[in-house]
Design an enzyme around this catalytic site. Sequence first.
Site, PDB file in Angstrom:
ATOM      1  NE  ARG A 144      -2.298  -1.929   3.191  1.00  0.00           N
ATOM      2  CZ  ARG A 144      -2.572  -1.969   4.472  1.00  0.00           C
ATOM      3  NH1 ARG A 144      -3.488  -1.191   4.973  1.00  0.00           N
ATOM      4  NH2 ARG A 144      -1.941  -2.790   5.271  1.00  0.00           N
ATOM      5  CB  CYS A 145       4.138   1.973   1.257  1.00  0.00           C
ATOM      6  SG  CYS A 145       5.462   3.192   1.313  1.00  0.00           S
ATOM      7  CB  SER A 146       3.604   5.439  -3.445  1.00  0.00           C
ATOM      8  OG  SER A 146       4.082   6.444  -2.565  1.00  0.00           O
ATOM      9  NE  ARG A 164       2.108   0.996  -5.334  1.00  0.00           N
ATOM     10  CZ  ARG A 164       1.465   1.842  -4.538  1.00  0.00           C
ATOM     11  NH1 ARG A 164       1.064   1.434  -3.341  1.00  0.00           N
ATOM     12  NH2 ARG A 164       1.210   3.080  -4.907  1.00  0.00           N
TER      13      ARG A 164
END
Length: 117
Positions: A13-15, A18
Site C-alpha cells: 500500500r506504500c508508494s 512499490r
Amino acid sequence: MSDIPLRIYHNNRCSKSRAACQLIAEKGIAAEIVDYLANPPSREELRALLDKLGMKPVELVRRGEAVFKEHYAGRSLSDDEWLDALVAHPILIERPIAVRGERAVLGRPPEKVLELL
C-alpha cells in the site's frame, strides 16, 4: 555481492515501497519480498535490522500513523520500549527496508535500495 540474496521488507500500500521493488525488478534482480505486516519481524529480527541500518528504534517509527498519534505521540520512550512498540504495531515500521548480507538501507527515497546492488 550479486550472489548474496536481497530481501525487501515491503508494504504494497506504500508508494515508496512499490517504487523500490520496481527499481529492483527493472535491474533484473530477484528479491525476496517480505510483507512485513502479514509476517512482522520478531524483536530479535528487528534489532538485527536496526544494527544493519545503524539506526535507533525511534528513527524507524512512522509518526503519521494513527496508532502513533493515539499511543506514542509526545512520549519519550527508551530503545527497548520503542522496540516493543514496533513489534506490537508493525505498521509503525518505516518502509521499505532492503537487506543484503550485513548491509541494509531504508528506501527513502526508493533509489537508496540501489546502494545494495
